[in-house]
Design an enzyme around this catalytic site. Structure first.
Site, mmCIF file in Angstrom:
data_model
loop_
_atom_site.group_PDB
_atom_site.id
_atom_site.type_symbol
_atom_site.label_atom_id
_atom_site.label_comp_id
_atom_site.label_asym_id
_atom_site.label_seq_id
_atom_site.Cartn_x
_atom_site.Cartn_y
_atom_site.Cartn_z
ATOM 1 N N ASP A 142 0.848 -1.190 0.000
ATOM 2 C CA ASP A 142 0.000 0.000 0.000
ATOM 3 C C ASP A 142 0.885 1.243 0.000
ATOM 4 O OD1 ASP A 142 -1.832 2.073 0.552
ATOM 5 O OD2 ASP A 142 -3.113 0.718 1.702
ATOM 6 N N THR A 215 1.079 -10.399 -12.498
ATOM 7 C CA THR A 215 -0.254 -10.656 -11.968
ATOM 8 C C THR A 215 -1.334 -10.085 -12.893
ATOM 9 O OG1 THR A 215 -0.313 -8.585 -10.719
ATOM 10 C CG2 THR A 215 0.674 -10.500 -9.628
ATOM 11 N N PHE A 217 -3.550 -8.055 -11.962
ATOM 12 C CA PHE A 217 -3.562 -6.638 -11.602
ATOM 13 C C PHE A 217 -2.538 -5.873 -12.430
ATOM 14 C CE2 PHE A 217 -1.499 -3.369 -8.967
ATOM 15 C CZ PHE A 217 -2.568 -2.529 -8.726
ATOM 16 N N GLU A 218 -1.343 -6.456 -12.579
ATOM 17 C CA GLU A 218 -0.289 -5.790 -13.332
ATOM 18 C C GLU A 218 -0.617 -5.740 -14.815
ATOM 19 O OE1 GLU A 218 4.567 -6.100 -13.997
ATOM 20 O OE2 GLU A 218 3.562 -7.350 -12.510
#
Length: 238
Positions: A142, A215, A217-218
């Site tokens: 984060d 991933t 997400f990536e």
């Protein structure tokens, strides 16, 4: 039943500390619940058990990697499957993510992973022996974008020294982020950290290492034009 599996969260807190994460509730899928029910007794480790002899835990001597914050566990699962001669320790506080990884280990019949579901800093301080890790990974932590929240970022000078103490000489600290200001902040902290040397000749970031799986997400970020910055540091002799 599963509420009895992971008990570290119920331990008394000695003092209030700033956390680098936020506990997020999430619904459990059947597979994730199976992971907790069947996988935790096989692969789960507890903070309360204290300092571990990981040679004994895994039943062998092998190169050892620890990942902080494995999310839903897909990258860790892929790395462990691709390197059965190595051992992996994952830490994640998000229960659906823990369940997802454990379910994957059961489904893929992978045995070279152990899992903590608690505060990573406490695991490093209390459960991991000094100079015992070959690699420590921190992918997409984060970034805590707002200035007033920067104190919550896990990458701090004190954290850098904790990581250094747990790595073997020659061990690797591998970080990745999709937030450029956080990449720059990481460099600012780690480039001056005693005992850690940047593996980038330019003292910046390195090309994405092949051993780090890409991933979903990536991939989504790449389609949207987002970048990813990888950093690698090695521990040198004191």
């Amino acid at each position: 039943m599963t509420d009895d599996l992971i008990t570290d969260a119920e331990l008394p807190v000695r003092r209030r500390e700033i956390k680098s994460y936020v506990m997020r509730a999430g619904r459990m899928t059947d597979g994730q619940q199976r992971g907790l029910d069947e996988g935790w007794p096989k692969f789960g480790l507890l903070l309360a058990d204290g300092l571990q002899d990981f040679d004994q835990v895994f039943g062998r001597q092998a190169p050892r990697t620890l990942e902080i914050g494995f999310g839903m566990g897909q990258s860790l699962l892929e790395m462990a499957k691709a390197a059965p001669e190595q051992d992996f320790i994952g830490i994640e506080v998000h229960r659906p993510g823990v369940g997802s990884l454990l379910n994957g280990l059961l489904t893929e019949n992978i045995s070279n992973v152990r899992v903590y579901s608690c505060d990573a800093l406490e695991v490093l301080k209390n459960c991991v022996a000094d100079a015992s890790l070959d690699r420590l990974m921190l992918f997409f932590p984060d970034p805590w974008h707002k200035s007033r929240h920067h104190k919550r970022r896990i990458v701090q000078p004190e954290f850098a020294q904790l990581v250094r103490s747990k790595l073997k000489v020659g061990g690797i600290f591998h970080l990745a982020t999709d937030w450029e200001p956080y990449a720059e902040y990481m460099l600012e902290v780690l480039n001056v950290a005693p005992g850690l040397v940047n593996l980038s000749a330019e003292q910046t970031w390195v090309p994405r290492p092949a051993e780090r799986p890409v991933t979903k997400f990536e991939r989504r970020g790449e389609r949207l034009g987002h970048g990813v910055w990888d950093l690698k540091f090695t521990r040198v002799a004191d």
